[in-house]
Design a protein around this motif. Structure first.
Motif, PDB file in Angstrom:
ATOM      1  N   LEU A 127       0.195  -1.149   0.157  1.00 43.71           N
ATOM      2  CA  LEU A 127      -0.182   0.011  -0.175  1.00 43.71           C
ATOM      3  C   LEU A 127       0.888   1.286   0.032  1.00 43.71           C
ATOM      4  O   LEU A 127       1.259   1.307   0.950  1.00 43.71           O
ATOM      5  N   PHE A 128       0.561   1.919  -1.008  1.00 48.02           N
ATOM      6  CA  PHE A 128       1.081   3.615  -1.085  1.00 48.02           C
ATOM      7  C   PHE A 128       0.634   4.867  -0.280  1.00 48.02           C
ATOM      8  O   PHE A 128      -0.664   4.754  -0.513  1.00 48.02           O
ATOM      9  N   TYR A 129       1.168   5.061   0.754  1.00 47.03           N
ATOM     10  CA  TYR A 129       0.439   5.967   2.077  1.00 47.03           C
ATOM     11  C   TYR A 129       0.150   6.988   1.841  1.00 47.03           C
ATOM     12  O   TYR A 129       2.045   6.894   2.326  1.00 47.03           O
ATOM     13  N   ASP A 130       0.028   8.368   2.296  1.00 48.73           N
ATOM     14  CA  ASP A 130       0.342   9.621   2.560  1.00 48.73           C
ATOM     15  C   ASP A 130       0.309   9.975   4.059  1.00 48.73           C
ATOM     16  O   ASP A 130      -0.983   9.955   4.371  1.00 48.73           O
ATOM     17  N   PHE A 131       1.597   9.768   4.215  1.00 47.76           N
ATOM     18  CA  PHE A 131       1.038   9.646   6.555  1.00 47.76           C
ATOM     19  C   PHE A 131       0.122  11.182   6.682  1.00 47.76           C
ATOM     20  O   PHE A 131      -0.006  11.456   8.203  1.00 47.76           O
ATOM     21  N   THR A 132       0.905  12.466   6.139  1.00 47.05           N
ATOM     22  CA  THR A 132       0.754  13.608   6.275  1.00 47.05           C
ATOM     23  C   THR A 132      -0.929  13.945   6.180  1.00 47.05           C
ATOM     24  O   THR A 132      -1.138  14.650   7.066  1.00 47.05           O
ATOM     25  N   ALA A 150       9.806  -0.497  -4.784  1.00 41.46           N
ATOM     26  CA  ALA A 150       8.923  -0.904  -6.344  1.00 41.46           C
ATOM     27  C   ALA A 150       7.927  -0.291  -5.996  1.00 41.46           C
ATOM     28  O   ALA A 150       7.118  -0.203  -5.326  1.00 41.46           O
ATOM     29  N   TYR A 151       7.227  -0.288  -7.440  1.00 43.73           N
ATOM     30  CA  TYR A 151       6.418   0.124  -8.019  1.00 43.73           C
ATOM     31  C   TYR A 151       5.440   1.801  -7.562  1.00 43.73           C
ATOM     32  O   TYR A 151       4.512   1.964  -7.687  1.00 43.73           O
ATOM     33  N   TRP A 152       6.678   1.594  -7.560  1.00 43.43           N
ATOM     34  CA  TRP A 152       5.953   3.507  -6.789  1.00 43.43           C
ATOM     35  C   TRP A 152       5.797   4.361  -8.827  1.00 43.43           C
ATOM     36  O   TRP A 152       6.014   4.389  -8.694  1.00 43.43           O
ATOM     37  N   ASN A 153       4.509   5.099  -8.438  1.00 41.85           N
ATOM     38  CA  ASN A 153       4.485   5.922  -9.252  1.00 41.85           C
ATOM     39  C   ASN A 153       3.719   7.508  -9.295  1.00 41.85           C
ATOM     40  O   ASN A 153       2.424   7.790  -8.435  1.00 41.85           O
ATOM     41  N   PRO A 154       4.625   8.405  -9.158  1.00 40.64           N
ATOM     42  CA  PRO A 154       3.548   9.645  -8.216  1.00 40.64           C
ATOM     43  C   PRO A 154       2.999  10.205  -8.748  1.00 40.64           C
ATOM     44  O   PRO A 154       2.204  11.497  -8.291  1.00 40.64           O
ATOM     45  N   THR A 155       2.706   9.576 -10.218  1.00 41.45           N
ATOM     46  CA  THR A 155       1.320  10.373 -10.354  1.00 41.45           C
ATOM     47  C   THR A 155       0.332   9.540 -10.297  1.00 41.45           C
ATOM     48  O   THR A 155      -1.422   9.982 -11.046  1.00 41.45           O
ATOM     49  N   ARG A 156       0.166   8.574  -9.949  1.00 41.45           N
ATOM     50  CA  ARG A 156      -1.393   7.455  -9.041  1.00 41.45           C
ATOM     51  C   ARG A 156      -1.083   8.142  -8.276  1.00 41.45           C
ATOM     52  O   ARG A 156      -0.933   8.010  -7.420  1.00 41.45           O
ATOM     53  N   LYS A 185      -4.097   9.377   4.225  1.00 41.38           N
ATOM     54  CA  LYS A 185      -4.994   8.891   2.637  1.00 41.38           C
ATOM     55  C   LYS A 185      -4.108   8.177   1.531  1.00 41.38           C
ATOM     56  O   LYS A 185      -2.519   8.439   2.286  1.00 41.38           O
ATOM     57  N   PRO A 186      -5.098   6.681   1.722  1.00 43.11           N
ATOM     58  CA  PRO A 186      -3.897   5.783   1.260  1.00 43.11           C
ATOM     59  C   PRO A 186      -4.251   6.255  -0.689  1.00 43.11           C
ATOM     60  O   PRO A 186      -4.795   6.826  -0.964  1.00 43.11           O
ATOM     61  N   LEU A 187      -2.391   6.042  -1.883  1.00 44.05           N
ATOM     62  CA  LEU A 187      -2.554   6.988  -2.437  1.00 44.05           C
ATOM     63  C   LEU A 187      -2.990   5.774  -3.347  1.00 44.05           C
ATOM     64  O   LEU A 187      -4.117   5.111  -4.347  1.00 44.05           O
ATOM     65  N   TYR A 188      -2.350   4.092  -3.514  1.00 47.97           N
ATOM     66  CA  TYR A 188      -3.109   2.689  -3.910  1.00 47.97           C
ATOM     67  C   TYR A 188      -2.504   1.462  -3.702  1.00 47.97           C
ATOM     68  O   TYR A 188      -1.889   2.166  -2.601  1.00 47.97           O
TER      69      TYR A 188
END
Length: 283
Positions: free
Chosen positions: A179-184, A273-279, A187-190
């Motif tokens: 899970l890509f998650y924004d702790f600031t 791995a799997y990071w995509n800043p546009t997602r 919210k979950p990203l994807y």
């Protein structure tokens, strides 16, 4: 004929003081690396009070002289490492983990691609076995500049379900979700299937035995990941909402087992791995 210039370009030779300063700066980088287990683990541990399992873990600092020994450049290096293991690692394994299987890694790296040679310690592992495993992990990490070399992590072994197949020389192939998650923003990203076919298939299939296991079990893993993220993911999101001491975007890895969902690893999103800043398409 044109003029020929035989003068060779020479890089400036750093002074002893410059080398010392560079070493000091690099050691500071290693100690303060936010990807280090010792940085994020204490901050994330609150989730275990909100339905998420976390393996019991112990962090052991690696003294600088032992860090240097893991380069294995001098005849006495293995002896120094063995003494460190005898004094600082073996007692924790015996007293805290009671002779059970242990997952071992450094602050950022486990060497999972050679599972039974690196990160998996069998029950009642001997001093020799532990030393060999740590040498494999640390030397490989140093050569790849993984930057977690100033700490050794001993972790509870998450026992797989009976009949679980393995790859990488002994690693259970289980459903894992990143899970890509924004702790600031909290919210979950994807999310992604950690064992995504397009990303993993060719590399795993270098070994025929791993190929057979992966191709047989991939449909099940893909389906289980989708069902969990559709029906049960709110438990994870509610737990992560309680994390107050982390900021920025991170990857957070989970293993699914019948006894629950386990948070096993984290890293800065942009280094994962799997990071995509546009997602930003979490559903």
């Amino acid at each position: 004929m044109g003029n020929t210039n035989n003068t060779k370009f020479q890089l400036p030779v750093p002074t002893e003081e410059e080398l010392k300063e560079a070493h000091t700066n690099y050691m500071c980088f290693l100690k303060n690396n936010r990807n280090n287990f010792s940085y994020w683990f204490p901050k994330i541990s609150v989730v275990k009070h909100h339905g998420i399992s976390i393996p019991d873990s112990r962090i052991i600092e690696v003294p600088e002289e032992i860090y240097k020994a893991f380069f294995l450049e001098s005849p006495g290096d293995r002896r120094s490492i063995r003494q460190f293991v005898h004094k600082s690692i073996l007692p924790v394994i015996r007293s805290h983990f009671n002779g059970k299987e242990v997952f071992v890694k450094n602050g950022c790296y486990s060497g999972k691609f050679r599972f039974d040679k690196c990160c998996h310690l069998p029950a009642n592992a001997t001093l020799k076995t532990i030393t060999e495993h740590l040498c494999e992990i640390q030397y490989d990490s140093l050569m790849k500049d993984k930057a977690g070399d100033l700490e050794i992590i001993l972790r509870e072994w998450i026992k797989p379900e009976d009949g679980t197949k393995t790859i990488y020389g002994g690693m259970p192939l289980r459903t894992e979700i990143r899970l890509f998650y924004d702790f600031t923003e909290h919210k979950p990203l994807y999310w992604v299937n950690y064992w995504d076919w397009d990303y993993c298939h060719d590399a795993i299939c270098w070994h025929p035995e791993d190929k057979d296991v992966y191709e047989e079990y991939y449909p099940y893993i893909e389906e289980e990941a989708k069902l969990y993220c559709k029906d049960n993911w709110q438990l994870v999101l509610d737990a992560l909402a309680h994390v107050k001491d982390l900021d920025g975007k991170w990857s957070v890895d989970f293993i699914l087992e019948k006894n629950g969902v386990w948070l096993i690893d984290m890293a800065i999103a942009s280094m994962s791995a799997y990071w995509n800043p546009t997602r930003n398409d979490y559903i």
